[in-house]
Structure formats: structure tokens, C-alpha cells
Design a protein around this motif. Sequence first.
Motif, mmCIF file in Angstrom:
data_model
loop_
_atom_site.group_PDB
_atom_site.id
_atom_site.type_symbol
_atom_site.label_atom_id
_atom_site.label_comp_id
_atom_site.label_asym_id
_atom_site.label_seq_id
_atom_site.Cartn_x
_atom_site.Cartn_y
_atom_site.Cartn_z
ATOM 1 N N MET A 1 0.859 -1.427 0.015
ATOM 2 C CA MET A 1 -0.001 -0.099 -0.011
ATOM 3 C C MET A 1 0.724 1.189 0.080
ATOM 4 S SD MET A 1 -2.917 1.286 2.854
ATOM 5 C CE MET A 1 -3.952 -0.202 2.384
ATOM 6 N N LYS A 2 0.281 2.300 -0.909
ATOM 7 C CA LYS A 2 1.267 3.417 -0.872
ATOM 8 C C LYS A 2 0.441 4.500 -0.191
ATOM 9 C CE LYS A 2 3.625 4.853 -4.393
ATOM 10 N NZ LYS A 2 4.342 5.273 -5.675
ATOM 11 N N VAL A 3 1.036 5.098 0.805
ATOM 12 C CA VAL A 3 0.269 6.083 1.701
ATOM 13 C C VAL A 3 1.144 7.326 1.733
ATOM 14 C CG1 VAL A 3 -0.451 6.643 3.953
ATOM 15 C CG2 VAL A 3 -0.715 4.441 3.077
ATOM 16 N N ALA A 4 0.265 8.589 1.510
ATOM 17 C CA ALA A 4 0.605 9.946 1.661
ATOM 18 C C ALA A 4 0.211 10.454 2.997
ATOM 19 C CB ALA A 4 0.195 10.598 0.714
ATOM 20 N N VAL A 5 1.233 10.718 3.782
ATOM 21 C CA VAL A 5 0.921 11.443 5.129
ATOM 22 C C VAL A 5 0.951 12.865 4.888
ATOM 23 C CG1 VAL A 5 1.487 11.708 7.642
ATOM 24 C CG2 VAL A 5 1.420 9.311 6.606
ATOM 25 N N LEU A 6 -0.085 13.529 5.410
ATOM 26 C CA LEU A 6 0.156 15.341 5.075
ATOM 27 C C LEU A 6 0.334 15.752 6.277
ATOM 28 C CD1 LEU A 6 -0.188 17.727 3.192
ATOM 29 C CD2 LEU A 6 -2.734 17.456 3.702
ATOM 30 N N ALA A 7 1.573 16.304 6.704
ATOM 31 C CA ALA A 7 1.539 17.075 8.079
ATOM 32 C C ALA A 7 1.354 18.348 7.982
ATOM 33 C CB ALA A 7 3.108 16.673 8.469
ATOM 34 N N PRO A 8 1.004 19.230 8.949
ATOM 35 C CA PRO A 8 1.147 20.721 8.888
ATOM 36 C C PRO A 8 2.623 21.172 8.724
ATOM 37 C CG PRO A 8 0.099 19.832 10.795
ATOM 38 C CD PRO A 8 0.878 18.794 10.451
ATOM 39 N N VAL A 9 2.675 22.568 8.135
ATOM 40 C CA VAL A 9 3.904 23.343 7.986
ATOM 41 C C VAL A 9 4.013 24.380 8.953
ATOM 42 C CG1 VAL A 9 4.090 22.319 5.789
ATOM 43 C CG2 VAL A 9 2.542 24.606 5.862
ATOM 44 N N ALA A 10 3.652 24.343 10.094
ATOM 45 C CA ALA A 10 4.112 25.439 10.925
ATOM 46 C C ALA A 10 5.287 25.124 11.459
ATOM 47 C CB ALA A 10 2.823 25.397 12.048
ATOM 48 N N TRP A 11 5.748 23.822 11.760
ATOM 49 C CA TRP A 11 6.984 23.493 12.349
ATOM 50 C C TRP A 11 7.719 22.294 11.406
ATOM 51 C CZ3 TRP A 11 7.974 26.617 16.304
ATOM 52 C CH2 TRP A 11 6.890 27.598 16.976
ATOM 53 N N ARG A 12 8.715 21.890 11.753
ATOM 54 C CA ARG A 12 9.526 20.988 11.231
ATOM 55 C C ARG A 12 8.640 19.627 11.630
ATOM 56 N NH1 ARG A 12 15.513 18.506 12.415
ATOM 57 N NH2 ARG A 12 14.211 17.697 14.310
ATOM 58 N N THR A 13 8.654 18.549 10.893
ATOM 59 C CA THR A 13 8.287 17.232 11.221
ATOM 60 C C THR A 13 9.405 16.229 11.224
ATOM 61 O OG1 THR A 13 6.105 17.731 10.066
ATOM 62 C CG2 THR A 13 6.647 15.364 10.577
ATOM 63 N N PRO A 14 9.671 15.701 12.232
ATOM 64 C CA PRO A 14 9.135 15.905 13.783
ATOM 65 C C PRO A 14 9.741 17.259 14.145
ATOM 66 C CG PRO A 14 10.980 14.223 13.933
ATOM 67 C CD PRO A 14 10.558 14.567 12.470
ATOM 68 N N PRO A 15 8.896 17.949 15.112
ATOM 69 C CA PRO A 15 9.277 19.323 15.906
ATOM 70 C C PRO A 15 10.480 19.170 16.773
ATOM 71 C CG PRO A 15 7.541 18.276 16.975
ATOM 72 C CD PRO A 15 7.771 17.448 15.917
ATOM 73 N N ARG A 16 11.248 20.220 16.454
ATOM 74 C CA ARG A 16 12.420 20.395 17.533
ATOM 75 C C ARG A 16 12.266 20.636 18.873
ATOM 76 N NH1 ARG A 16 13.605 23.008 12.503
ATOM 77 N NH2 ARG A 16 15.631 22.499 11.532
ATOM 78 N N HIS A 17 10.944 21.284 19.119
ATOM 79 C CA HIS A 17 10.299 21.360 20.555
ATOM 80 C C HIS A 17 8.801 21.543 20.468
ATOM 81 C CE1 HIS A 17 10.137 25.764 19.296
ATOM 82 N NE2 HIS A 17 11.311 25.578 19.028
#
Length: 336
Positions: A1-17
Motif C-alpha cells: 500500500m502506498k500512503v501519503a501522510v500530510l503533516a502541517p507546515v507550522a513547524w518541522r516534522t518531527p518538531p524540534r521542540h
Amino acid sequence: MKVAVLAPVAWRTPPRHYGPWEQVASNVAEGLVALGVDVTLFATADSATAGTLAAVVPQGYEENRTQDAKVAECLHISHLMERAEEFDLIHNHFDFLPLTYSRLIPTPLVTTIHGFSSEKILAVYEKYAATTAYVSISHADRSPRLPYAATVYNGLRVSDFTFTAQPEDYLLFFGRIHPDKGTAEAIEIARRSGRRLLIAGIVQDAAYFRERVEPLLSDTIVFLGAAGPAQRNKLLGNALGLLHPINFDEPFGLSVAEAMLCGTPVVAFNRGAMPELIQHGQTGFLVDSVGEAVEAVQQLGALSRAACRAWASANFSQEKMAADYLAVYNELVHKE
């Protein structure tokens, strides 16, 4: 299965803090990769993943304020939607905006609802309920106006959190400095308990910090600012207890699960998802007032820190979350 995960772009993924939605999107993506799923993570260009990274936004707009947030969001979401046919399924962690594409693409869409910022956004969720499967992050955060495919609790990388059997003698507040999170109440609880309090988090409400928090800082009430993963692990693990006196119906509460993974029990106001996260009298205490919280603090030493770790590992792990989401995906793709 090919899955696209859409994260927000307020912070880096995963966030630094800070960046709870980005953190969960990352944990989902990495958990799926570990299960053998072909994952493409749509996030900022400085993000990290064991899957394939797709990006058109260089950095989070909260980390690089030269960007226009709405422009970044538009470019980011459309980047995925224009490639929708490449995937068997899209998993949206970006709230309601991507739903507006759901009638225009052939790919099944799963949307994790990380809470409702306002009643007004429900109109969008209602409009697109037939073309996306909604997942709640707690039973408490479900709206009676929406259909749901499942409830999947947020999951954390258990190995990122070190179990500490013998804590130090301080209480911890870990979260946004905001009236909703109850920073001022945490200070009052600590002062009335005669305990030292460490406060870690970003200042989200400057006036609240200036008026309700800063004047009370001292040698025993200490503000540390934002804490990254390494410092978070140490702060949570060494705390006698986490104070979580929230003033809103919190959809989940990552810091609560994080604390318990370190073996640290939680004293929380009994609102939102707290009864689903905390076993009252075993992994913490659910209270209704500052006075009850002060009484609960006196009982923290009687709780088993090993039980806290075991409960959180069993219910809020990355592996369990990924497996639960994969079950949702398989059911939706089969239905399609």
C-alpha cells in the motif's frame, strides 16, 4: 500500500521542540514504515523521515517568519493533491482545509481530527463527511454532528522516553504558557503544596505570562522556556509529578502520555480526554479544583511509577497507533 501522510507546515516534522500535530504525523509515518508500508511524508523540506519526503515549503512558517502562512499552506496542500493518483490512500493531519479537495481526487482520504479550534469549522467537516473518513484522537473529542471511522489514540516512540524509578523532589508544568493549559493554577498548586515547580513550554500568550506567571517566578517557581526532546525526557522523568490543570476540554494531551512513559504520574483537572489517559489512583489523579490537586500531590509518592510506564506503553505507543491506523486504511481501501 502506498500512503501519503500530510503533516502541517507550522513547524518541522518531527518538531524540534513544539509542534504536537507535526509530532503525531511523524510518529504515524515512521510507525507505518516500520510495518512495511510505502510512505511519503508531505512536510517541510527540513523534515526527517525513514520514508520518502515530499516538500515545497523550506521551513515551518513559525520558525521562519519571512514566509506567509496561508501561501505556504496553499502550496503545501496543493502539492499533495496534484499527486493524489500516485497513492492508495491519503492520511490528512492538516485539519479541515484539505477536505475541500476530497471531491476532486480519486484517492481515499482519512482525516485525523486533532480537536476543533472553533464550532465554525464543523460546517466544513459536515460538508465533506461523505468523502473522507474521520478519526478522533479520543472518545471525548467526538462531535455528535460527525460520523467517525474509529478512535485512535496518539502514539509515542516508547524508546524516546527513559523510565526513572527514583524522581527528584519537584513538580513539572510542561506545555504552552496559555490560560487553557492552566500555568497559573499549576503555580498555585505547587505553592500550596510547598513544592518546587519547573515550568517548560513556549509562551503562547505573552500578556498572560507577563501578568499571571512572571510575577510569581522565584527560586522555587522556575521558568525554563521551550524544551527540546532530550531536555523534555530529563524533565519529565525526574519529576515527582506532572501538573496538568487544564481549563478546556483537551482532545488528548501528549505531555500526559509522555510523563507516564517516564514513570511520572499526572495530576490533571478532570476535563476532556483526561479520564481516557489517566487511571485515577493508579497512574495519577483526576481532580476538579486546585484544592483537590494539592491533596493529590501529597499522594503521588504512593503510586507505582512502573505502573505508569506499563499503562502508557500498552495504550499510547507508536506501534499500537500505526497498527490501528493500518486497520482503518485496509477497511477503507477494501470498501472503495
